[in-house]
Design an enzyme around this catalytic site. Structure first.
Site, PDB file in Angstrom:
ATOM      1  N   ASP A  20       0.846  -1.192   0.000  1.00 16.88           N
ATOM      2  CA  ASP A  20       0.000   0.000   0.000  1.00 16.88           C
ATOM      3  C   ASP A  20       0.892   1.256   0.000  1.00 16.88           C
ATOM      4  OD1 ASP A  20      -2.478   1.246   0.076  1.00 16.88           O
ATOM      5  OD2 ASP A  20      -2.663   1.160   2.260  1.00 16.88           O
ATOM      6  N   HIS A  21       0.292   2.414  -0.317  1.00 17.53           N
ATOM      7  CA  HIS A  21       0.975   3.726  -0.339  1.00 17.53           C
ATOM      8  C   HIS A  21       2.477   3.712  -0.070  1.00 17.53           C
ATOM      9  CE1 HIS A  21      -2.679   6.081  -0.527  1.00 17.53           C
ATOM     10  NE2 HIS A  21      -3.212   5.245   0.330  1.00 17.53           N
ATOM     11  N   HIS A  65      -8.598   8.535   4.734  1.00 15.46           N
ATOM     12  CA  HIS A  65      -8.149   7.462   5.624  1.00 15.46           C
ATOM     13  C   HIS A  65      -8.566   7.795   7.052  1.00 15.46           C
ATOM     14  CE1 HIS A  65      -4.739   6.875   2.491  1.00 15.46           C
ATOM     15  NE2 HIS A  65      -5.628   5.925   2.325  1.00 15.46           N
ATOM     16  N   GLY A  66      -8.795   6.785   7.856  1.00 17.28           N
ATOM     17  CA  GLY A  66      -9.106   7.006   9.271  1.00 17.28           C
ATOM     18  C   GLY A  66     -10.607   7.008   9.526  1.00 17.28           C
ATOM     19  N   HIS A  71     -10.149   4.161  -1.711  1.00 17.58           N
ATOM     20  CA  HIS A  71      -9.428   4.268  -0.435  1.00 17.58           C
ATOM     21  C   HIS A  71     -10.368   4.788   0.647  1.00 17.58           C
ATOM     22  CE1 HIS A  71      -5.070   3.663  -1.525  1.00 17.58           C
ATOM     23  NE2 HIS A  71      -5.694   3.574  -2.692  1.00 17.58           N
ATOM     24  N   GLY A  72      -9.916   4.643   1.897  1.00 18.14           N
ATOM     25  CA  GLY A  72     -10.707   5.184   3.008  1.00 18.14           C
ATOM     26  C   GLY A  72     -12.028   4.465   3.198  1.00 18.14           C
ATOM     27  N   GLY A  73     -12.021   3.143   3.031  1.00 16.39           N
ATOM     28  CA  GLY A  73     -13.278   2.387   3.105  1.00 16.39           C
ATOM     29  C   GLY A  73     -13.923   2.371   4.478  1.00 16.39           C
ATOM     30  N   ASN A  78     -10.349  -0.507  -0.139  1.00 16.81           N
ATOM     31  CA  ASN A  78      -9.322  -0.557   0.903  1.00 16.81           C
ATOM     32  C   ASN A  78      -9.899  -0.386   2.303  1.00 16.81           C
ATOM     33  OD1 ASN A  78      -7.615  -0.562  -1.285  1.00 16.81           O
ATOM     34  ND2 ASN A  78      -6.361   1.148  -0.576  1.00 16.81           N
ATOM     35  N   THR A 120      -8.395   1.019   8.821  1.00 18.30           N
ATOM     36  CA  THR A 120      -8.766   1.457  10.175  1.00 18.30           C
ATOM     37  C   THR A 120      -9.701   0.457  10.853  1.00 18.30           C
ATOM     38  OG1 THR A 120      -8.473   3.733   9.458  1.00 18.30           O
ATOM     39  CG2 THR A 120      -9.736   3.404  11.464  1.00 18.30           C
TER      40      THR A 120
HETATM   41  P1  13P Z   1      -9.229   3.271   6.005  1.00 19.91           P
HETATM   42  O1  13P Z   1      -8.133   3.277   7.036  1.00 19.91           O
HETATM   43  O2  13P Z   1     -10.102   4.476   6.098  1.00 19.91           O
HETATM   44  O3  13P Z   1     -10.004   1.998   6.029  1.00 19.91           O
HETATM   45  O4  13P Z   1      -8.530   3.387   4.583  1.00 19.91           O
HETATM   46  C1  13P Z   1      -7.692   2.358   4.169  1.00 19.91           C
HETATM   47  C2  13P Z   1      -6.915   2.719   2.960  1.00 19.91           C
HETATM   48  O5  13P Z   1      -7.387   3.402   2.083  1.00 19.91           O
HETATM   49  C3  13P Z   1      -5.552   2.167   2.865  1.00 19.91           C
HETATM   50  O6  13P Z   1      -4.852   2.663   1.772  1.00 19.91           O
END
Ligand code: 13P
Length: 286
Positions: free
Chosen positions: A82-83, A179-180, A207-209, A229, A232
Site C-alpha cells: 500500500d501507499h 483514511h481514518g 481508499h478510506g473504506g 481498501n 482502520t
Molecule cells: P481506512 O483506514 O479508512 O479503512 O482506509 C484504508 C486505505 O485506504 C488504505 O490505503
C-alpha cells in the site's frame, strides 16, 4: 486457486461489478485471520501491507509468513504494498515476490509522478507484478504517510493522461474519501469514478473504506471501484478486542495468551467477513 496477480482478481471483479476487500494487516495473527475469512466466505481477497508494517516486521519475515499461510490456499489471494513513496521499498518488495505495489507519488508534481510511475510499471512488469497509481493524496494520515489537509484534485484530462501514459493497472482517485475515522458521513464525488471508467475502462481503487455506508459501497462498486481498501476497521477490531479481553483477564486474574489470540482472531475474522459480504465478493472465488 492459490496466489494470483492483482490484475486477475480485479479484472473479474470489475467485469462482474463486485468489490474485493483490500485489507491492511499488521502482523501474523491478522494476516491469518483475514485469509481464514476469505476461505470461509469463498471470497477473493487482497492483503495489503503498509510501509510501516514492512519496516516493523521486515520484508523477508513478512513474505515468509505470507508464503506459509497461503500455501495450498483454495481462494484467490494477492499481496499488495500500500501507499509507498519510497522507491527502495518498492524494489525490495517486488524482488521478494509482492504481487503489486501502489507507488504513491501524489506529493510530487504530476509530471515527475508520471515519469517515476512509468519506471515503477516497467520494474513491476519485469517481475510479472502490477501497479496502482495516484495523482492526488488521499486525505488523512495512514501509518505515518499522508496529510490531514485535503489535496487539490486534478482535472479529468490530467487524470486520464496519467492513466494512459503510465500504463497502470488500477487507479486511485481522490473523491472526497479519507483514511481514518470519518467525523461525518463523507460526501463522495461518485461521478468522478464514472467519468474515469467511461474514458479508460480501468478498475478503480476506493481508499478510506472504513466508515462508508452500504449505499456508498454499492454505488461506487457498481461504477467500477473493484478494489476497496480497509485499514482502520482492522486496527479498531484488533485493538478493541485486545482491550476487552485483557480487561476480562484482569477481572478474572487469569493470564492465558492463547485465549487472547483466539478472541482477537475471531474479532478480526468477523470484521473481514462482514466487509466481504458488504462488497458482494462472497462465493466469488474461482
Ligand atoms: P481506512 O483506514 O479508512 O479503512 O482506509 C484504508 C486505505 O485506504 C488504505 O490505503
Amino acid at each position: 486457486m492459490p496466489v494470483v496477480s492483482l490484475k486477475e482478481i480485479l479484472d473479474r471483479a470489475f467485469a462482474q461489478r463486485y468489490g474485493v476487500a483490500a485489507i491492511n494487516v499488521v502482523n501474523d495473527l491478522t494476516l491469518e485471520a483475514v485469509l481464514a475469512a476469505a476461505v470461509e466466505q469463498r471470497s477473493p481477497v487482497i492483503i495489503q501491507t503498509s510501509v510501516k508494517t514492512v519496516r516493523s516486521i521486515g520484508a523477508d519475515l513478512l513474505f515468509a509468513m505470507w508464503r506459509e499461510l497461503t500455501a495450498g490456499i483454495e481462494v484467490p489471494v494477492s499481496l499488495h504494498l500500500d501507499h509507498c513513496p519510497d522507491r527502495e521499498v518498492i524494489s525490495s518488495c517486488l524482488r521478494k515476490g509482492w504481487n503489486s505495489v501502489l507507488f504513491d507519488g501524489s506529493r510530487l508534481p504530476v509530471e515527475e509522478n508520471l515519469r517515476q510511475t512509468i519506471e515503477v510499471v516497467a520494474e513491476a512488469r519485469s517481475y510479472g507484478a502490477h501497479v496502482e497509481g495516484e495523482i492526488e493524496a488521499i486525505t488523512g494520515v495512514e501509518d505515518d504517510i499522508g496529510s490531514d489537509e485535503e489535496a487539490k484534485r486534478q482535472s479529468l484530462p490530467v487524470a486520464l493522461d496519467f492513466i494512459r501514459k503510465t500504463g497502470i493497472d488500477v487507479f486511485a482517485p481522490a473523491i472526497g474519501n479519507a483514511h481514518g475515522v470519518y467525523r461525518a458521513e463523507p460526501r463522495l464525488d461518485a461521478q468522478r469514478v464514472s467519468d474515469i471508467v467511461a474514458a479508460e475502462h480501468i478498475p478503480i481503487a476506493l481508499h478510506g473504506g472504513t466508515g462508508m455506508t452500504d449505499a456508498q459501497f454499492s454505488d461506487l462498486i457498481e461504477r467500477g471501484c473493484a478494489k476497496v481498501n480497509i485499514s482502520t476497521a482492522l486496527k479498531i477490531a484488533y485493538m478493541k478486542s485486545n482491550l476487552a479481553f485483557l480487561r476480562g483477564a484482569e477481572e478474572r486474574d487469569t493470564w492465558d495468551p492463547p485465549s487472547l489470540f483466539t478472541a482477537v482472531r475471531a474479532a478480526v475474522k468477523d470484521m473481514a467477513a462482514e466487509h466481504m459480504s458488504r462488497f458482494g465478493s462472497v462465493g466469488k472465488a474461482w
